[in-house]
Design a protein around this motif. Structure first.
Motif, short mmCIF file in Angstrom:
data_model
loop_
_atom_site.label_atom_id
_atom_site.label_comp_id
_atom_site.label_asym_id
_atom_site.label_seq_id
_atom_site.Cartn_x
_atom_site.Cartn_y
_atom_site.Cartn_z
N GLU A 1 -0.01 -5.32 7.17
CA GLU A 1 -0.57 -5.72 5.87
C GLU A 1 -1.89 -5.01 5.60
OE1 GLU A 1 -3.53 -8.21 3.67
OE2 GLU A 1 -3.41 -7.87 5.84
N SER A 2 -2.77 -4.99 6.59
CA SER A 2 -4.07 -4.33 6.41
C SER A 2 -3.91 -2.81 6.37
CB SER A 2 -5.04 -4.73 7.52
OG SER A 2 -4.55 -4.35 8.79
N ALA A 3 -2.96 -2.29 7.12
CA ALA A 3 -2.72 -0.84 7.12
C ALA A 3 -2.31 -0.38 5.72
CB ALA A 3 -1.64 -0.48 8.13
N TRP A 4 -1.47 -1.18 5.05
CA TRP A 4 -1.02 -0.85 3.69
C TRP A 4 -2.20 -0.85 2.72
CZ3 TRP A 4 -1.02 -3.51 -1.02
CH2 TRP A 4 -0.18 -2.98 -2.01
N ARG A 5 -3.07 -1.87 2.84
CA ARG A 5 -4.24 -1.94 1.94
C ARG A 5 -5.20 -0.79 2.20
NH1 ARG A 5 -7.24 -5.47 3.25
NH2 ARG A 5 -6.21 -6.73 4.85
N ASP A 6 -5.42 -0.49 3.48
CA ASP A 6 -6.34 0.60 3.82
C ASP A 6 -5.83 1.96 3.33
OD1 ASP A 6 -8.10 -1.12 5.05
OD2 ASP A 6 -7.55 -0.58 7.10
N ALA A 7 -4.51 2.14 3.38
CA ALA A 7 -3.92 3.43 3.01
C ALA A 7 -4.13 3.75 1.53
CB ALA A 7 -2.43 3.43 3.33
N ARG A 8 -4.28 2.73 0.70
CA ARG A 8 -4.29 2.96 -0.75
C ARG A 8 -5.47 3.81 -1.21
NH1 ARG A 8 -3.92 4.70 -4.72
NH2 ARG A 8 -3.02 3.99 -6.69
#
Length: 601
Positions: free
Chosen positions: A396-403
Motif C-alpha cells: 500500500e505504501s509502495a503504491w503511494r510512494d511510487a506516484r
C-alpha cells in the motif's frame, strides 16, 4: 580505458549498437558488487525493518538514517576525493541510488534531494572556495542540502520565479525575498540552493544560502506538507524575507541559474530512474512470496494463469528498466572520461557536458521507469487483493510512494516533449544525422517492397530487424510531421507525445535485446532462457504501443496518398515473420520467479 566508438546522445535512433559495446548489470565489477551488498544490507537493517515508522511521518527517523548513510560514505559516492568524497564513477552513483532507494520513498527522496540537487550544483558549478567550504560537510552528512526552485507560480516553467535578490548599496550582500514550495529536506537542511532574479534579468541566478534555525536570517518554514506518499520526507514551504547572502555565495555567474537548474534535472532524471528499480524488485519479491503462500481453491494463487501473467510482466518491466538505465549510465560515464582525457575540460566541465550529451536518454528513462514502478506497485496490490489495500502490508505504501515519480524532475508529459524537442535540436546542429536516414526511408516506401523471406535462424535476428524497422517508422512519422509543421512543431504537443512514445519504446526494446544477447553469448542460450523471454515479451508490447502511437499520428496530420503510403509503411515496419507465443514467454518468466520466491534476475 579501452577505445570504443561511443554513440552520442540520441544516436541510438540512427545507428546500430553491438551487445559487446553496451554495459549491463551483469558487468558490475567486484567493487561494485561489494558496494551493492553494503547498501542493501544497510537498507534492510535501517530502513526496510522500520518501514511502518516511516509511514507514521517520523521525520526524525529519516534524518537519523541519512546521518548513518553519511557515516558509511553513501552520501559521498559522486563527490570528488579532493572534497572528502569517494570520487566514484557515474555507474557507481546510479548503483548506490538504485539500491538505497527501494525500501521507502521517504528516505529515497531525502537521499536523492541531498546527494543530487542539494550537493551537485555546488560540486559542478561552485568555485574552489565554495566547494572547499560546503562540499566536505555535505559529503559526510554533517550538513544536509535542499534545493529551492519551485514557487506557487513557477513549476514546470522554472524560469518564471518571482523571488528577488537585491544587491546592497555597498555591493557586499544580496537580500533575497520570496516564497518557495515543495522543498525536500527543508525541515533539517543546513544549506539551500536558492534561485532568485536580480533586477529584471531574463534568467534567474543561483545562490548558496546557509540556514541555522537559531539564527534564521529572515528564513521561516511552513508546516510539514501532508502528502499522498513519501510521508516521512520533510517537505515544507520556505519563505525568505530580506535574507542576507554574501555576494561570494552567488553560484556560478549572474543569470546562470536556469542553466544550473536544467542540468541538475538531467542528472536527476536518470538517477530517478535508478531510484525506481529496487522498489520494483522489492514489490515483486513481496508479491511472489504472498502469491506462493496464499491458498485459494486449495492451491497457491501463484499457480493461476492470471497471477502468473502479472508476475511475468512486473519482472519484465523491471529487468528492461535495469537494462536501459545502466546502458545510459555507462555511456555517460564513458563520455565524461573521454572529455577528461582530452585535456580540454575540467572535472566540472566534463561532468556537465557528459550528462548533458545524453539528456534525451535521461528523459526517456525518467518517463519509462517511473511508469514501470507505478504499474508494478499497482499490480502488487492486485496480487495481495484486499490485504494489498491495508496499511499492514508494504504494498500500500509502495503504491503511494511510487506516484510522485511521474511528477518529480519535470512531469512525464514535459519529459516526453523534451525528448523530442532535444532530438530535433541535435538534428539541427548535426549531432544526430536524422535527415539522411529519414529521406532514405521515404525513398524505400516509394519503392517496391521485397517479398523474400529472410533467414531469421540466429538468436534475435528477427527482433533486431524489427528494431531497425521501428527506427525507420519513427523517422517516417516524425520526419513527415516535422516537414509539415516546421518550427511550429513544438505547438503540436499531442503529436510530440506520440512520437516520444515511439522513441521510448525503441530505446527500451533495443536495450533489452542487447542485454539478453550479451548474456546468451556469455552463458549460453539455455542458461538465460528467462532473459531471452523477457526481451521478446517486451518487444511485443513495444510494437503494440508504437503501432497505436504511429497510427494516431499519421491519421491526424496527413491525408490522401501520403496517409495511405504511411499507413502501409506502418504495417510493413511492425511486421513479424515468426510471431512469438506470448503466453509461453510469460510462463517461462513467471516459473523462474515463482520457483525462486523472489525477483531473481
Amino acid at each position: 580505458m579501452e577505445t570504443k566508438d561511443i554513440l552520442r546522445g540520441g544516436q541510438f535512433l540512427v545507428k546500430e549498437s553491438n551487445c559487446e559495446d553496451i554495459f549491463t548489470p551483469e558487468d558490475f565489477n567486484e567493487d561494485q558488487l561489494m558496494m551493492k551488498e553494503a547498501v542493501s544490507e544497510f537498507v534492510d537493517r535501517e530502513i526496510w525493518s522500520k518501514k511502518a515508522q516511516f509511514e507514521k511521518k517520523d521525520y526524525a527517523l529519516t534524518e537519523s538514517c541519512m546521518r548513518k548513510a553519511g557515516e558509511l560514505g553513501f552520501l559521498s559516492v559522486a563527490v570528488p576525493e579532493a572534497y572528502g568524497g569517494m570520487g566514484m564513477g557515474f555507474v557507481d552513483t546510479c548503483l548506490v541510488c538504485d539500491y538505497i532507494s527501494g525500501a521507502t520513498g521517504s528516505f529515497s527522496t531525502a537521499f536523492g534531494a541531498h546527494t543530487g540537487i542539494g550537493t551537485m550544483p555546488i560540486t559542478l558549478y561552485g568555485n574552489e572556495a565554495q566547494k572547499e567550504k560546503y562540499v566536505p560537510k555535505l559529503a559526510t552528512g554533517e550538513w544536509f542540502g535542499s534545493y529551492c526552485l519551485t514557487e506557487p507560480s513557477a513549476g514546470s516553467d522554472a524560469n518564471s520565479g518571482k523571488t528577488k535578490a537585491v544587491l546592497s548599496d555597498d555591493g557586499k550582500t544580496y537580500k533575497i525575498t520570496g516564497q518557495k514550495m515543495w522543498i525536500s529536506n527543508a525541515g533539517f537542511c543546513s544549506v539551500m540552493i536558492v534561485f532568485a532574479r536580480i533586477e529584471d534579468d531574463k534568467n534567474i541566478t543561483g545562490f548558496i544560502v546557509e540556514y541555522d534555525p537559531k539564527n534564521p536570517n529572515g528564513i521561516t518554514m511552513g508546516e510539514e506538507e501532508h502528502k499522498l506518499g513519501i510521508r516521512a520526507s520533510s517537505t515544507r514551504q520556505v519563505f525568505f524575507n530580506e535574507t542576507v547572502v554574501p555576494v561570494e555565495n552567488m553560484l556560478s555567474e549572474r543569470g546562470n541559474g536556469f542553466k544550473i537548474a536544467m542540468n541538475a534535472l538531467n542528472v536527476g532524471r536518470i538517477k530517478l530512474a535508478a531510484a525506481c528499480l529496487d522498489a520494483q524488485r522489492r514489490t515483486i519479491t513481496e508479491s511472489v512470496k504472498y502469491a506462493n503462500e496464499r491458498i485459494q481453491f486449495k492451491t497457491p494463487i501463484s499457480s493461476f494463469g492470471a497471477i502468473r501473467q502479472k508476475i511475468a510482466e512486473m519482472a519484465t518491466n523491471c529487468w528492461v528498466g535495469e537494462a536501459a538505465t545502466y546502458r545510459a549510465a555507462k555511456d555517460i560515464e564513458d563520455r565524461i572520461e573521454l572529455r577528461k582525457n582530452n585535456g580540454k575540460d575540467t572535472h566540472q566541465e566534463a561532468e556537465l557536458k557528459g550528462v548533458e550529451e545524453y539528456a534525451i536518454e535521461c528523459s526517456i528513462l525518467k518517463v519509462a521507469v517511473s511508469e514501470f514502478v507505478q504499474k508494478c506497485t499497482d499490480e502488487g496490490i492486485q496480487i495481495f487483493g484486499g490485504m494489498g489495500f491495508s496499511e499492514e502490508t508494504p504494498i500500500e505504501s509502495a503504491w503511494r510512494d511510487a506516484r510522485i515519480a511521474r511528477i518529480y524532475e519535470g512531469t512525464n508529459e514535459i519529459n516526453r516533449m523534451l525528448s523530442i524537442g532535444m532530438l530535433i535540436k541535435k538534428a539541427m546542429k548535426g549531432h544526430v544525422n536524422v535527415l539522411e536516414p529519414a529521406m532514405a526511408v521515404k525513398e524505400e516506401l516509394m519503392g517496391i517492397p521485397s517479398f523474400d523471406v529472410p533467414d531469421f535462424s540466429e538468436l534475435f535476428s528477427e527482433e533486431k530487424n524489427i528494431i531497425k524497422n521501428l527506427k525507420k517508422l519513427f523517422l517516417m512519422v516524425a520526419g513527415a510531421a516535422l516537414q509539415k509543421y516546421g518550427e511550429k512543431m513544438d505547438k503540436q504537443q499531442q503529436l510530440m507525445l506520440a512520437a516520444s512514445d515511439i522513441l521510448i519504446q525503441i530505446y527500451l526494446a533495443e536495450s533489452a535485446i542487447l542485454r539478453a544477447e550479451k548474456m546468451a553469448k556469455k552463458e549460453g542460450e539455455d542458461n538465460v532462457k528467462e532473459q531471452i523471454a523477457m526481451a521478446k515479451l517486451n518487444l511485443f508490447h513495444a510494437i503494440d504501443v508504437i503501432e497505436t502511437a504511429g497510427k494516431h499520428s499519421i491519421i491526424s496530420f496527413s491525408t490522401g496518398d501520403e496517409q495511405r503510403m504511411m499507413l502501409m509503411g506502418l504495417k510493413r515496419y511492425i511486421k513479424y515473420v515468426n510471431m512469438p507465443n506470448i503466453i509461453e514467454l510469460r510462463h517461462i518468466i513467471a516459473e523462474k520467479v515463482i520457483t525462486k520466491n523472489k525477483y531473481c534476475f
